[in-house]
Structures are given as structure tokens and as C-alpha cells.
Design a protein around this motif. Sequence first.
Motif, short mmCIF file in Angstrom:
data_model
loop_
_atom_site.label_atom_id
_atom_site.label_comp_id
_atom_site.label_asym_id
_atom_site.label_seq_id
_atom_site.Cartn_x
_atom_site.Cartn_y
_atom_site.Cartn_z
N ALA A 64 -22.31 -26.10 9.24
CA ALA A 64 -21.98 -25.20 8.12
C ALA A 64 -21.02 -24.11 8.57
CB ALA A 64 -23.26 -24.60 7.56
N MET A 65 -21.30 -23.50 9.73
CA MET A 65 -20.44 -22.40 10.19
C MET A 65 -19.07 -22.92 10.61
SD MET A 65 -22.43 -19.86 9.70
CE MET A 65 -23.00 -20.85 8.34
N PHE A 66 -19.05 -24.12 11.20
CA PHE A 66 -17.77 -24.71 11.58
C PHE A 66 -16.91 -24.98 10.35
CE2 PHE A 66 -15.31 -28.66 12.28
CZ PHE A 66 -14.44 -28.17 13.24
N VAL A 67 -17.53 -25.42 9.27
CA VAL A 67 -16.78 -25.68 8.04
C VAL A 67 -16.20 -24.38 7.49
CG1 VAL A 67 -17.00 -26.37 5.62
CG2 VAL A 67 -18.02 -27.78 7.43
N ILE A 68 -17.00 -23.31 7.46
CA ILE A 68 -16.48 -22.02 6.97
C ILE A 68 -15.34 -21.53 7.87
CG2 ILE A 68 -17.07 -19.60 6.59
CD1 ILE A 68 -19.89 -20.50 5.83
N GLY A 69 -15.56 -21.60 9.18
CA GLY A 69 -14.51 -21.18 10.11
C GLY A 69 -13.26 -22.04 9.99
N GLY A 70 -13.45 -23.35 9.79
CA GLY A 70 -12.31 -24.24 9.65
C GLY A 70 -11.52 -23.99 8.39
N LEU A 71 -12.24 -23.73 7.28
CA LEU A 71 -11.54 -23.48 6.02
C LEU A 71 -10.75 -22.18 6.08
CD1 LEU A 71 -14.25 -24.62 3.43
CD2 LEU A 71 -12.11 -25.79 4.02
N SER A 72 -11.33 -21.14 6.72
CA SER A 72 -10.57 -19.90 6.83
C SER A 72 -9.37 -20.08 7.75
CB SER A 72 -11.46 -18.76 7.33
OG SER A 72 -11.93 -19.03 8.63
N GLY A 73 -9.48 -21.04 8.68
CA GLY A 73 -8.35 -21.33 9.55
C GLY A 73 -7.17 -21.92 8.80
N ILE A 74 -7.45 -22.66 7.74
CA ILE A 74 -6.35 -23.23 6.95
C ILE A 74 -5.52 -22.12 6.30
CG2 ILE A 74 -5.87 -24.61 4.88
CD1 ILE A 74 -8.17 -26.42 5.72
N TRP A 75 -6.17 -21.04 5.91
CA TRP A 75 -5.44 -19.89 5.37
C TRP A 75 -4.44 -19.38 6.40
CZ3 TRP A 75 -7.90 -16.11 1.50
CH2 TRP A 75 -8.68 -16.80 0.59
N MET A 76 -4.89 -19.28 7.64
CA MET A 76 -4.00 -18.73 8.68
C MET A 76 -2.93 -19.72 9.08
SD MET A 76 -6.81 -16.75 10.86
CE MET A 76 -8.11 -17.60 10.07
N ALA A 77 -3.16 -21.00 8.82
CA ALA A 77 -2.12 -21.98 9.11
C ALA A 77 -0.96 -21.85 8.14
CB ALA A 77 -2.71 -23.39 9.04
N CYS A 78 -1.22 -21.26 6.99
CA CYS A 78 -0.18 -21.09 5.95
C CYS A 78 0.62 -19.83 6.27
CB CYS A 78 -0.85 -21.01 4.59
SG CYS A 78 0.34 -20.93 3.25
N THR A 79 1.87 -20.00 6.62
CA THR A 79 2.68 -18.88 7.12
C THR A 79 2.67 -17.66 6.20
OG1 THR A 79 4.09 -20.57 8.10
CG2 THR A 79 4.90 -18.30 8.14
N PRO A 80 2.94 -17.80 4.89
CA PRO A 80 3.01 -16.59 4.05
C PRO A 80 1.68 -15.84 4.01
CG PRO A 80 3.93 -18.50 2.91
CD PRO A 80 3.25 -19.01 4.13
#
Length: 588
Positions: free
Chosen positions: A382-398
Amino acid sequence: MSSTAAVAVHGAHAEPHAPGFWRTYIFSEDHKMIGKQFLFMALFMMAIGGLMAMLMRWELAWPETQVPGFHWVPEPFMYEGAIPPNTYNAMFTMHATIMIFFVVMPILVGCFGNFLIPLMIGARDMAFPKLNMLSFWTGAVAGVILLSSFFVTGGPAAAGWTSYAPLSAVPIYTGVDWGQNLWCISIIVLGASSLMGSINYITTIINMRTKGMYFFRLPLTIWSLFITAILLLLALPVLTTAIALLLFDRLGGTHFFLPAGGGEPLLWQHLFWFFGHPEVYIMILPAMGIASDVISTFSRKPIFGYRAMAYAMIAIAGLSWIVWGHHMFVSGMDPVLGSGFMITTMIIGVPSAIKTFNWLGTLYKGNIHYTTAMMNALAFVAMFVIGGLSGIWMACTPVDMYIHDTYFIVAHIHYVLFGGSLFGVFAGITYWYPKMFGRMMNERLGKIHFWITFVSFNCTFFPMHILGMAGHMRRIYNPQQYDFLKPIIPINEFISISAFVLGAAQFLLLANIIWSYFKGAKATENPWHANTLEWTTPSPPPHGNWPGTVPIVYRGPYEYSSPEVAEDYLPQSQLIEHHRDAADRRSR
């Protein structure tokens, strides 16, 4: 060396073995004792790193006030219990350095790698036992060097765990002189320790598997440690080289990272993150493997998509080499190049999603046993999924351009590396404790520890996303100095109180480890009714791991609820009679 030959060569270890105290507990060459040494060293360092986190949280919630009970700390570290800015800088630097390099890595890679690899592949010991012992003691020396930096003039390093140049390269910028030098030397020495371990792991897994233990019969924990060892072998020389150049700048008058002499500060960032992003997966892949074993065992089902899980880990490791640039979007990177890193970072989410779906597929319609180990493994997912999803935000340059220097990043890294890695560590400790120490851990105490940790962890780190979206900068000493941050002071106070509860909860884990060692019920050979080879030997295993011959492997590691046997598990080493008859007929 063939697997059969390896069994024969290491059969000598099964002979009576009675070394003295020093060879048993201090300079042991037994992989099991070395694994435990890594565990206890990491728990000691976790106490230090955790204490620093508590002090930082006090400062952020109630800035420039006296920390209760800390009046005794001498100046200049504290002034009558109040934390000055330079000490705060040192604490967040050393907290991250200790937790990453001396807690998560030593437990996941050093402890579980050493203890489990020979037991799970059917070997008597590691390929190079003396090198194994040297690996631990080199790591311990690195820890001593790092802690010694608290006692030099100027205090320990204060340039952040990333040690960006030129901040870290010029002593006057942070007011730290030998503290930063010792930080560099410590990480270089620790790198040598990790390289020795990696060479041992890779050699052992390739050459010393027992008969029948083909690669696609390896438990996923071993797959994860094998891939992690390769990552370490390739990534650490890059970091070591970068730190050596930094030391030359600090001590030798060179200008590799100093613009005044024609150096390039961004070169440090490139080198650091070329190591740093594989490092993230070095710290999460072993937890993925542990969670896979625990979830399959306590779901009483075969792991869903075993080969896909192994290939996903290989893909994650491969892709981790081409995503480092997403840590540098705010460095003035060309937007075209930034788009390339954005795409590769998005792609790495695919194998991560495969693993998540496979864990869910394993749970689906399983006969789930909610043991402490299982609950920690589920929390890891569960925590890995939350951390992974927030990581996608940071992958988006803008998006990253706005949130990069905020507490959103702090929330993300803690969901991945605390919620992910440490819940994986807790799952691994509670699952293999019976095999390590021959005693069962107290389940009730374990579940109390789990629930307090799970709730307080989320109360600590989830609100940091809100702070980040509000623009709360990371690495600031006193947020109340900024008018736009004053309305969110109550959130900071809530986070700090939750962090104190989270820190206090870890004493329950420590108490459980100590109490169970002396008072826990004696563990049977296979208390979880699991399939992998470590559960075919007494708890704890003797010197040489198996009192008789090394078991032979006949199937994969996750044959739960098999229709071929009455029990709901089918160990890898169990030969079924009609299989034997069929083999005999084929041989005739």
C-alpha cells in the motif's frame, strides 16, 4: 563450479564445529552470524538516525524553543536545549545519510542477503566467507568514521545527504571542515564494503545453487538480492569516483566542481544521481522480494505471475540507469532532454505496476492469514503504491518545477523508503526471526507495533503532501519566518506529534526482539508451513546449514494449495512418490 560440486565442496562445513567466542560472535565467517551482525548494527544506527528525526520535527513545529530533556547537550550543538541553525543543517544531513546508507541498506542487503542467500539456494555458506567477514567489518569501520564526525571542530556534514557542490566543496559555505571530509571517507569505505558483499552474492547465487535449483526456481527474495547486487556493483564505483573528486576539491586544491577554477557544479549532480536513482531501487527491490515471499506464504497461493515478477525486477533495474535526469529538472536542463527523462521515468512505472497487480492477483481468493509479517507486507504494498503514484507527479516536468523544493518530495521519499523499505524490513524480521533465533516473536506485541506504526506513519507523512502543495520548502530551519507558511503551522505540529508516536512505537519492536529472544516460544523447523529451502533445516540452522546432506530441489518455491498433496504446501525439496516412479520409468 557446478552445483553438485559445490555441494560436495561445502559438505565439509557440516562437520562438528566449535569455534571460540571471538570466531563465533565477533570475527565470524558464518553467513548467518554476519547477517545478524548487520541487523544489530543497523538497529543501533536507526536509533541515532531516528533521534535526529525527532529533534528536527521538534524544531519545525516549535522553532527555536528548548527541546525537553536536552538541556545537557553542550554548546555549540545546542544552546540550553534549543537547536541552532547549523545543528539543524547537520541533523537533516546525518539523518538521511544514516538511514539510507547505514540502516536500510545494511538490513535489506547486508542482513537478509547474508542470512538468506545460502539457506534459500541450498548452499553451506557464501562463496568467500572471509571476504564476507571483511565486508561487515569494513562497513562497521565506515559507521565509526561517520559518527566520529560529531566530535570534530565544526561538527558533522551539513550539506544534505546529496552533498551538492559547491556547497559541500567549500568549507566556509557550511562552516563544516573535517566533518564533511569524514562524511566523504565514510561513504567511500562503506562502498568498499558493499562491493565485497556484491561480489560474494553474485558468485554464490551463480555457482553454488543446489541440485535442481534452476534460476526460475529461485525465490523472488533471492532474485531481488541478485539484481540488487548487480546494481550495487555497477553504481557504487560512480559514487566513489564522484566523492573522491569532491575530496580532491576540498583537500587538494582541484576544481572539478568549483566554477572559480573552471569546474562544473552540475557534474556532481549528474554523477550523484547516476548512482542515486539505482540506489533507490537498491533499497526497494529486496523489500519487493521479501513481500512476495510473505504474501504468497500467507495467502496460501502460488505467487501470481512468477516469471513476470522476476522480469519486472530486471526491467526496473535496467530502466533505473536512464532516469537520473528527473532529479535535475530545475537545474536549467534543456526542455527536450527533460522530456526524454520524463518519458523514461513514466515507463519505469510499468514494471512497478506489473508487480503491484501480481501481488493483488496473489491475494485474490487466497486463504489469507493475517500474521504480523503478512500485515507488514500488505502495508509495504500500500505504501509503495502511494509513494509510486506521487513519484509520477515528479516525473512530469511542469509539475516537478513547482513541487521540487517542497515537502511534497519529503513525503514521496518517505513513502517509498520508509513506508516501502522499512515495512518490508519489518515483514522480513517477523517472518524469518524464528529461523534466525529459534524463537517465535510475540504476535500480539507485533500487531500492536504494526498498527501504531502504520497509523502514525501515515499521519506523519501524508500531510507533508499538503505542505508541499502549499509551497512549504524543505530544509528550512524555521518555517514561522515566512508569512505564507504561518497558516499551516498546525499541520506541522500535527506531523511532529505523529512522528513522536511513530518513533516511540519502534521501542515496541525492539522490546519484542529482545523479549522473544529469551521468552518466545521455541520455533519448529517450519512454523509457517512454507516451501522454500530454509524451512527444511532446524531453527536456528547449524553450522553448514543442514545437519545432513543439502536438499535437492524438485519444483518452484510457491507451490501452495497443490492438488498433489493433502497439505496446503509442497516444499521445494519434497519428492512425491509418483514423480519418483515416473522418473524411474524414464531412466529405464
